[in-house]
Motif scaffolding. Structure first.
Motif, PDB file in Angstrom:
ATOM      1  N   GLY A  22       0.473  -1.016   0.428  1.00 45.72           N
ATOM      2  CA  GLY A  22       0.000  -0.023   0.378  1.00 45.72           C
ATOM      3  C   GLY A  22       0.792   1.249   0.067  1.00 45.72           C
ATOM      4  O   GLY A  22       0.299   2.281  -0.057  1.00 45.72           O
ATOM      5  N   VAL A  23       2.282   1.423  -0.029  1.00 43.35           N
ATOM      6  CA  VAL A  23       3.215   1.951   0.143  1.00 43.35           C
ATOM      7  C   VAL A  23       3.377   2.563  -1.314  1.00 43.35           C
ATOM      8  O   VAL A  23       4.586   1.522  -1.712  1.00 43.35           O
ATOM      9  CB  VAL A  23       4.193   1.950   1.224  1.00 43.35           C
ATOM     10  N   SER A  24       3.594   3.379  -1.927  1.00 47.73           N
ATOM     11  CA  SER A  24       4.176   4.173  -3.230  1.00 47.73           C
ATOM     12  C   SER A  24       5.372   4.828  -2.417  1.00 47.73           C
ATOM     13  O   SER A  24       5.437   5.962  -1.829  1.00 47.73           O
ATOM     14  CB  SER A  24       3.488   4.943  -3.933  1.00 47.73           C
ATOM     15  N   ALA A  25       6.304   4.359  -4.032  1.00 53.88           N
ATOM     16  CA  ALA A  25       7.507   6.142  -3.692  1.00 53.88           C
ATOM     17  C   ALA A  25       6.858   7.032  -4.462  1.00 53.88           C
ATOM     18  O   ALA A  25       6.666   7.007  -5.620  1.00 53.88           O
ATOM     19  CB  ALA A  25       8.484   5.255  -4.188  1.00 53.88           C
ATOM     20  N   VAL A  26       7.424   8.730  -3.981  1.00 57.07           N
ATOM     21  CA  VAL A  26       6.940   9.605  -5.443  1.00 57.07           C
ATOM     22  C   VAL A  26       8.665  10.315  -5.533  1.00 57.07           C
ATOM     23  O   VAL A  26       9.052  10.240  -4.450  1.00 57.07           O
ATOM     24  CB  VAL A  26       6.367  10.932  -4.713  1.00 57.07           C
ATOM     25  N   GLY A  27       8.724  10.789  -6.899  1.00 58.44           N
ATOM     26  CA  GLY A  27      10.023  11.138  -7.047  1.00 58.44           C
ATOM     27  C   GLY A  27       9.533  12.489  -8.233  1.00 58.44           C
ATOM     28  O   GLY A  27       8.699  12.692  -8.519  1.00 58.44           O
ATOM     29  N   ILE A  28      10.728  13.262  -8.856  1.00 55.11           N
ATOM     30  CA  ILE A  28      10.546  13.540  -9.786  1.00 55.11           C
ATOM     31  C   ILE A  28      11.079  13.070 -11.442  1.00 55.11           C
ATOM     32  O   ILE A  28      12.013  12.521 -11.229  1.00 55.11           O
ATOM     33  CB  ILE A  28      10.890  15.189 -10.223  1.00 55.11           C
ATOM     34  N   THR A  29      10.374  13.527 -12.042  1.00 58.89           N
ATOM     35  CA  THR A  29      11.258  12.955 -13.448  1.00 58.89           C
ATOM     36  C   THR A  29      12.627  13.709 -13.996  1.00 58.89           C
ATOM     37  O   THR A  29      12.767  14.446 -13.197  1.00 58.89           O
ATOM     38  CB  THR A  29      10.106  13.332 -14.851  1.00 58.89           C
ATOM     39  N   GLU A  30      13.048  12.817 -14.418  1.00 58.33           N
ATOM     40  CA  GLU A  30      14.602  13.320 -15.427  1.00 58.33           C
ATOM     41  C   GLU A  30      14.365  14.611 -16.443  1.00 58.33           C
ATOM     42  O   GLU A  30      14.570  15.513 -16.089  1.00 58.33           O
ATOM     43  CB  GLU A  30      15.479  12.146 -16.015  1.00 58.33           C
ATOM     44  N   PHE A  31      12.989  14.672 -16.404  1.00 61.19           N
ATOM     45  CA  PHE A  31      13.153  15.719 -17.651  1.00 61.19           C
ATOM     46  C   PHE A  31      12.692  16.968 -16.306  1.00 61.19           C
ATOM     47  O   PHE A  31      13.044  17.933 -17.022  1.00 61.19           O
ATOM     48  CB  PHE A  31      11.203  15.549 -17.902  1.00 61.19           C
ATOM     49  N   ALA A  32      12.139  16.996 -15.518  1.00 54.51           N
ATOM     50  CA  ALA A  32      11.693  17.812 -14.728  1.00 54.51           C
ATOM     51  C   ALA A  32      12.988  18.323 -13.617  1.00 54.51           C
ATOM     52  O   ALA A  32      13.047  19.237 -13.787  1.00 54.51           O
ATOM     53  CB  ALA A  32      10.709  17.541 -13.386  1.00 54.51           C
ATOM     54  N   ALA A  33      14.090  17.456 -13.718  1.00 53.67           N
ATOM     55  CA  ALA A  33      14.787  17.724 -12.964  1.00 53.67           C
ATOM     56  C   ALA A  33      16.195  18.612 -13.695  1.00 53.67           C
ATOM     57  O   ALA A  33      16.861  19.185 -13.807  1.00 53.67           O
ATOM     58  CB  ALA A  33      16.124  16.187 -12.668  1.00 53.67           C
ATOM     59  N   ASN A  34      16.205  18.151 -15.428  1.00 54.31           N
ATOM     60  CA  ASN A  34      16.656  18.335 -15.900  1.00 54.31           C
ATOM     61  C   ASN A  34      16.217  20.433 -16.321  1.00 54.31           C
ATOM     62  O   ASN A  34      16.953  21.001 -16.562  1.00 54.31           O
ATOM     63  CB  ASN A  34      16.930  18.225 -17.716  1.00 54.31           C
ATOM     64  N   ALA A  35      15.065  20.321 -16.359  1.00 53.83           N
ATOM     65  CA  ALA A  35      14.443  21.789 -16.482  1.00 53.83           C
ATOM     66  C   ALA A  35      14.693  22.277 -15.114  1.00 53.83           C
ATOM     67  O   ALA A  35      14.997  23.794 -15.349  1.00 53.83           O
ATOM     68  CB  ALA A  35      13.132  21.177 -16.323  1.00 53.83           C
ATOM     69  N   LEU A  36      14.557  22.069 -14.051  1.00 49.49           N
ATOM     70  CA  LEU A  36      15.525  23.213 -12.551  1.00 49.49           C
ATOM     71  C   LEU A  36      16.271  22.845 -12.880  1.00 49.49           C
ATOM     72  O   LEU A  36      16.651  24.544 -12.386  1.00 49.49           O
ATOM     73  CB  LEU A  36      15.083  21.620 -11.276  1.00 49.49           C
ATOM     74  N   GLY A  37      17.304  22.656 -13.003  1.00 45.86           N
ATOM     75  CA  GLY A  37      18.884  22.399 -13.608  1.00 45.86           C
ATOM     76  C   GLY A  37      19.340  21.950 -11.937  1.00 45.86           C
ATOM     77  O   GLY A  37      18.723  21.093 -11.566  1.00 45.86           O
ATOM     78  N   ASP A  38      20.724  22.375 -11.168  1.00 51.87           N
ATOM     79  CA  ASP A  38      20.753  22.154 -10.363  1.00 51.87           C
ATOM     80  C   ASP A  38      20.550  22.367  -9.273  1.00 51.87           C
ATOM     81  O   ASP A  38      20.212  23.088  -8.408  1.00 51.87           O
ATOM     82  CB  ASP A  38      22.632  22.263  -9.932  1.00 51.87           C
ATOM     83  N   VAL A  39      19.764  21.318  -8.352  1.00 54.87           N
ATOM     84  CA  VAL A  39      19.051  21.134  -7.176  1.00 54.87           C
ATOM     85  C   VAL A  39      19.820  21.142  -5.983  1.00 54.87           C
ATOM     86  O   VAL A  39      20.801  20.180  -5.754  1.00 54.87           O
ATOM     87  CB  VAL A  39      17.599  20.229  -6.958  1.00 54.87           C
ATOM     88  N   VAL A  40      19.595  22.519  -5.109  1.00 56.09           N
ATOM     89  CA  VAL A  40      19.935  22.628  -4.030  1.00 56.09           C
ATOM     90  C   VAL A  40      19.193  22.432  -3.359  1.00 56.09           C
ATOM     91  O   VAL A  40      20.369  22.422  -1.488  1.00 56.09           O
ATOM     92  CB  VAL A  40      20.718  24.400  -4.179  1.00 56.09           C
ATOM     93  N   TYR A  41      17.634  22.362  -2.895  1.00 57.19           N
ATOM     94  CA  TYR A  41      17.540  22.305  -1.417  1.00 57.19           C
ATOM     95  C   TYR A  41      16.107  21.767  -1.371  1.00 57.19           C
ATOM     96  O   TYR A  41      15.399  22.161  -2.487  1.00 57.19           O
ATOM     97  CB  TYR A  41      17.582  23.702  -0.654  1.00 57.19           C
ATOM     98  N   ALA A  42      16.377  20.473  -0.596  1.00 57.87           N
ATOM     99  CA  ALA A  42      14.760  20.201  -0.841  1.00 57.87           C
ATOM    100  C   ALA A  42      13.596  20.029   0.339  1.00 57.87           C
ATOM    101  O   ALA A  42      13.928  20.061   1.405  1.00 57.87           O
ATOM    102  CB  ALA A  42      14.542  18.291  -1.428  1.00 57.87           C
ATOM    103  N   GLN A  43      12.727  20.347   0.309  1.00 56.88           N
ATOM    104  CA  GLN A  43      11.142  20.871   1.650  1.00 56.88           C
ATOM    105  C   GLN A  43      10.271  19.746   1.194  1.00 56.88           C
ATOM    106  O   GLN A  43       9.765  19.900   0.291  1.00 56.88           O
ATOM    107  CB  GLN A  43      11.048  22.580   1.160  1.00 56.88           C
ATOM    108  N   LEU A  44      10.456  18.862   1.991  1.00 58.16           N
ATOM    109  CA  LEU A  44       9.511  17.530   1.930  1.00 58.16           C
ATOM    110  C   LEU A  44       8.976  17.791   2.889  1.00 58.16           C
ATOM    111  O   LEU A  44       8.527  18.413   3.783  1.00 58.16           O
ATOM    112  CB  LEU A  44       9.762  16.598   1.602  1.00 58.16           C
TER     113      LEU A  44
END
Length: 125
Positions: A22-44
């Motif tokens: 019943g538990v799934s993992a969530v992330g962002i796609t490679e497309f989104a990661a490339n569009a964002l550029g270098d991620v420096v902070y994550a507020q989850l």
């Protein structure tokens, strides 16, 4: 760029793994990661918090901008990826593996999640 076939995708560029107990993992796609550029902070989202499909549940900050993080499903957050909190660049280097963001006990899944092929077509060109 290839999107793993076993995942499902939201129009907001999040991915969702198949549920295990019943538990799934969530992330962002490679497309989104490339569009964002270098991620420096994550507020989850906090463990134990409720998330709603299509609603914001956190932020990713890159050298270019700050981007809202949306939940692809409704449910309760069961775990966050401390590795990403400590090293946000994992979102860029391994978006589908070590760069997952949080896990959620799914209570409701929207009907509009896309297959890998549908997501690829939506974001082509």
């Amino acid at each position: 760029m290839s999107n793993p076939q076993q995942l499902r995708y939201s129009k907001e560029h999040e991915w969702l793994s198949a549920a295990e107990d019943g538990v799934s993992a969530v992330g962002i796609t490679e497309f989104a990661a490339n569009a964002l550029g270098d991620v420096v902070y994550a507020q989850l989202p906090e463990v134990g918090s409720a998330v709603t499909a299509g609603e914001t549940c956190g932020e990713l900050e890159s050298t270019k901008s700050v981007s809202d993080l949306y939940s692809p499903v409704t449910g309760e957050v069961t775990e966050i990826n401390e590795d990403v909190v400590n090293d946000p660049s994992l979102v860029n280097s391994a978006p589908f593996e070590g760069g997952w963001l949080f896990k959620v006990r799914v209570t409701e899944e929207p009907a509009d999640l896309l297959s890998a092929d549908e997501y690829t077509v939506q974001n082509a060109g």
